[in-house]
Write an enzyme that holds these catalytic residues in place. Structure first.
Site, PDB file in Angstrom:
ATOM      1  N   ASP A 167       0.778  -1.243   0.000  1.00 55.78           N
ATOM      2  CA  ASP A 167       0.000   0.000   0.000  1.00 55.78           C
ATOM      3  C   ASP A 167       0.812   1.296   0.000  1.00 55.78           C
ATOM      4  OD1 ASP A 167      -1.763  -2.067   0.475  1.00 55.78           O
ATOM      5  OD2 ASP A 167      -2.783  -1.103   2.131  1.00 55.78           O
ATOM      6  N   GLU A 195       1.809  -9.235  11.708  1.00 50.83           N
ATOM      7  CA  GLU A 195       1.557  -8.951  10.288  1.00 50.83           C
ATOM      8  C   GLU A 195       2.890  -8.726   9.555  1.00 50.83           C
ATOM      9  OE1 GLU A 195      -0.957  -5.540   9.830  1.00 50.83           O
ATOM     10  OE2 GLU A 195      -1.191  -5.803   7.663  1.00 50.83           O
TER      11      GLU A 195
HETATM   12  C1  DGY Z   1      -5.757  -1.819   4.363  1.00 51.11           C
HETATM   13  O1  DGY Z   1      -6.888  -1.489   4.691  1.00 51.11           O
HETATM   14  O2  DGY Z   1      -4.720  -1.498   4.957  1.00 51.11           O
HETATM   15  C2  DGY Z   1      -5.601  -2.705   3.245  1.00 51.11           C
HETATM   16  O3  DGY Z   1      -4.281  -3.011   2.971  1.00 51.11           O
HETATM   17  C3  DGY Z   1      -6.257  -2.165   2.034  1.00 51.11           C
HETATM   18  O4  DGY Z   1      -6.675  -3.268   1.366  1.00 51.11           O
END
Ligand code: DGY
Length: 425
Positions: A163, A392
């Site tokens: 992201d 994560e």
């Molecule tokens: C988040 O919400 O962080 C996700 O990676 C978007 O899909």
């Protein structure tokens, strides 16, 4: 120790299991995510093959008519996540987002089928899934590569899965924020804000969602209309590898047309990948299609390219590149070069280690004969989890656990790595 870790990992998977799909983790991500699911199925397959198939079937059941497979499926209401179904407004009976994610399902189906104890079940399941996955791959080349270059573009950083990578910084500057309106983020109530993207990035993420929504989520329009259009070698490598795996499995199962078309897509993609090689960085790099220029950014996207059947010499060069990164961190593979000024060991995709990416890089290097680096990456992955648990992602220098805890795909990778490979201590 291994048995204990595997038991713990299985517990994570079952705690996050919602029956027909798995949430990535409770709270932060309360729905089904696309590539999380496909990779998590690899973990389930080691102790419950039917459940592994169900995970992928549920994902593919929400494929759009045009072939796109959405990145989130909002199976049940949960206002603990933003942006929820109301923001996406994709107008589906079970709401979904309107963008996609790395298409790793083709790879997962082949791998699970190859190892299946119940071959009859696996063949039945794969025969139903392969045409759908193939339609998704065709959608990519039709809608995200309309000029037929052999490389697909991402239209939203969330599609990459990475992201807030440094790779998108310059291209993201061109995404406006005017008119976005106010909103409340929910991710920062579940995870440390210092581990997450910034508010400024969120405004741009939402601007793009609103733009695509205003175009009725019509995938024949989005590519040309988007101010953000980036070609990511890691993403393309996953697509190419999945096309190759679909070609192989479809061929063995008698789906000859799918096999031939998939092979052709993979071959075209692999030839085109060569244009993303950077001699300066010693790895692949992204390309900004909207600005027609390469993105000179030393991120893991250009190393994940190893997952595709790249030339052997390129795989050897990527091993050298990872050796260089190893000198600047304690755990491979950092998602951004620790010596680069933008590196941030805690912030999501700007430095931390992600086990799923480690797994894919190691898998590709192993196929290319780079055994010792593949083993080293897997050993580092296990050391991280032993040290800091099923987070994560982790800081590549301090091993600090980051983001969400009790994370499904991290656990799935631990099961997959221990059940499949001899991991050097
Ligand atoms: C988040 O919400 O962080 C996700 O990676 C978007 O899909």
């Amino acid at each position: 120790m291994n048995d204990e870790l595997i038991q713990h990992a299985r517990q994570v998977l079952s705690d996050n299991d919602r029956g027909t799909y798995t949430v990535p983790t409770h709270g932060l991500y309360p729905f089904q995510w696309n590539w999380d699911s496909a990779l998590s199925a690899l973990g389930f397959a080691h102790f419950d093959e039917p459940r592994a198939w169900t995970e992928i079937e549920t994902l593919m059941a929400h494929q759009w008519d045009d072939g796109m497979v959405p990145h989130i499926i909002f199976h049940q209401l949960d206002d603990g996540y933003f942006p929820g179904p109301g923001v996406w407004a994709t107008n589906r009976s079970v709401p979904t987002s309107g963008i996609t994610q790395p298409p790793v399902a083709g790879f997962a189906v082949r791998r699970i089928h190859d190892r299946a104890a119940d071959k009859a079940l696996a063949t039945r399941k794969a025969k139903k899934l392969l045409p759908k996955i193939h339609a998704w791959h065709q959608w990519f080349y039709r809608c995200r590569d309309p000029q037929g270059t052999g490389l697909v573009a991402l239209l939203h950083p969330w599609e990459s899965g990475r992201d807030n990578s440094v790779d998108w910084d310059d291209a993201f500057e061109r995404v406006p924020t005017e008119g976005v309106g106010s909103f409340t983020r929910r991710d920062t109530t579940h995870a440390n804000p210092a581990h997450r993207p910034t508010d400024e990035q969120y405004r741009r993420y939402i601007w793009l969602v609103q733009k695509f929504r205003s175009l009725g989520w019509d995938n024949t329009l989005l590519h040309d209309a988007s101010p953000f259009k980036v070609v990511d070698p890691g993403f393309n490598a996953i697509l190419i590898r999945s096309c190759e795996d679909v070609a192989d499995l479809a061929g063995r199962l008698g789906l000859t047309e799918i096999a031939a078309q998939s092979r052709a897509m993979a071959e075209k993609g692999i030839t085109a990948m060569e244009s993303l090689w950077s001699e300066t960085l010693g790895q692949y790099q992204c390309y900004d299609r909207a600005a027609s220029k390469p993105i000179d950014s030393p991120s893991i996207g250009g190393i994940l390219a190893a997952f595709a059947p790249i030339p052997k010499a390129r795989a050897a060069a990527l091993t050298d590149r990872i050796e260089a990164l190893a000198k600047a961190c304690n755990y491979l593979v950092p998602s951004h070069d620790p010596t680069a000024p933008e590196f941030d060991g805690l912030r999501y995709w700007r430095g931390p280690v992600w086990l799923i990416v480690n797994y894919m890089i190691a898998d590709g290097l192993q196929r290319a004969g780079q055994f010792s680096m593949a083993n080293r990456i897997r050993a580092d992955s296990v050391r991280l989890i032993e040290h800091s648990g099923f987070a994560e992602y982790h800081d590549p220098i301090t091993a600090e656990p980051c983001g969400g805890a009790h994370f499904t795909w991290t656990a799935a990778m631990v099961i997959e790595i221990f059940s499949t490979y001899e991991v050097a201590a």
